[in-house]
Design a protein around this motif. Sequence first.
Motif, PDB file in Angstrom:
ATOM      1  N   ARG A 132       0.833  -1.202   0.000  1.00  0.00           N
ATOM      2  CA  ARG A 132       0.000   0.000   0.000  1.00  0.00           C
ATOM      3  C   ARG A 132       0.872   1.258   0.000  1.00  0.00           C
ATOM      4  NH1 ARG A 132      -1.862  -0.291   4.706  1.00  0.00           N
ATOM      5  NH2 ARG A 132      -3.802  -1.440   4.369  1.00  0.00           N
ATOM      6  N   LEU A 136       0.945   4.096  -3.042  1.00  0.00           N
ATOM      7  CA  LEU A 136       0.570   5.485  -2.788  1.00  0.00           C
ATOM      8  C   LEU A 136       1.736   6.433  -2.995  1.00  0.00           C
ATOM      9  CD1 LEU A 136      -1.763   5.115   0.339  1.00  0.00           C
ATOM     10  CD2 LEU A 136      -2.380   5.260  -2.075  1.00  0.00           C
ATOM     11  N   LEU A 195      -8.334   2.325   0.991  1.00  0.00           N
ATOM     12  CA  LEU A 195      -7.845   3.613   0.510  1.00  0.00           C
ATOM     13  C   LEU A 195      -8.890   4.702   0.667  1.00  0.00           C
ATOM     14  CD1 LEU A 195      -5.792   5.392  -0.914  1.00  0.00           C
ATOM     15  CD2 LEU A 195      -6.595   4.475  -3.101  1.00  0.00           C
ATOM     16  N   PHE A 200      -4.321   8.295   2.456  1.00  0.00           N
ATOM     17  CA  PHE A 200      -3.351   8.787   1.468  1.00  0.00           C
ATOM     18  C   PHE A 200      -2.465   9.874   2.074  1.00  0.00           C
ATOM     19  CE2 PHE A 200      -2.246  11.889  -1.865  1.00  0.00           C
ATOM     20  CZ  PHE A 200      -1.475  11.082  -2.678  1.00  0.00           C
TER      21      PHE A 200
END
Length: 383
Positions: A132, A136, A195, A200
Amino acid sequence: LETGRGGGRGRGGGRGGRGLVTKPAQEGEEKEGEKISEEEMKKLMDELEQGDGTFSDFVEVFAQLICASQEYVREAYAGERSVVSLRDVARCVKVFRWFGEFFAKSVGAKAARPWTITDFMNIKEDARDHIRQAMLMSLAYCYYARLGQQERKGYGMELQKVYQKLQEPIGWVTMGYYSFKRVPKYGPRCTWLDLNMRVFGKTVDAVMRSFVRHVHLGPGIALNEALLENLFMIMVSVLNQIPIFVVGKPGTSKSLAMKLITSNMNGEASESEFFRHFPSVSLFSYQCSPLSTSAGIEQAFMKAHKYKQQSPNSIVIVLLDEVGLAEQSPHLPLKVLHKVLDEGGDYSLVGISNWALDPAKMNRAVHLFRAAPGVEDLSTTAQ
């Protein structure tokens, strides 16, 4: 590493699929197996539809987020199509893989349940937190960094909308014999990514700080938002030999960041243990002006190339300081950058400017835009 096809259904009812398997090292071979070549990466990307659902689902989500990022940046630049291209997609995939290799060595090898780059590329559960992060950060590196403050706020929301849309079924199937029920034909994908806009923002800030905290700033230097982002973006660009243009008004720590990079990244002689795992850097600076010529810029690249041949284990950086001033030259010296950036080389390019260059040049490099500091950033600097 090679891709292997699973066979049929297992005893547990699982479906066979395609994934990464590691060849046992033959006699006399080095047991590296920690890097995936360009050919193997392309092969993986070409065979998405053959996957067992885990890898192919992740790539589908990643691809949709990249497409949405491309469109969002174009809209942010008043519909200008040339601001992004397939070069950005290639850079995004390259940086994602680099983060994977970095996390596998720095985190995976030391974890309670160790995992490797092979596990990372196979989307294994132990590596998913860092998958992840890598995804990102690659999006932030290629797209988020070039946006203004207002557009950045909307970018996180756009990623959240695209991800939530991917969780909706694309169709339904009726199942049952005596009683019937409708089940998703192809339902939620990569729910483990979780997400949203908040995730983020927190991930980008945390990863940047995990890199930059190893930089020795020296007395009287505050790690504000501008310096934090400049250091991180230049560091990743230099280590991957991706050209970068840092654009911002005077006082946004552009030159300071470059100075700190060169003073901290000294290879095995670095003050920080973190930087001892990376090669040392050598800087070749060219001061641009309205009188700059193509010959002068080419000479800077030639010097960097010759030095690299003599010191192959070091990272050579060509710094074009105030590169925006060269656009005012009647000799049009920046035309040479088209060839240099397209052909690449054994050096890294960093351009510093107070304003953006034309899209033909900006498109050939990563673009970091630093707006004037806000009240909160000024307060942090003062404290």
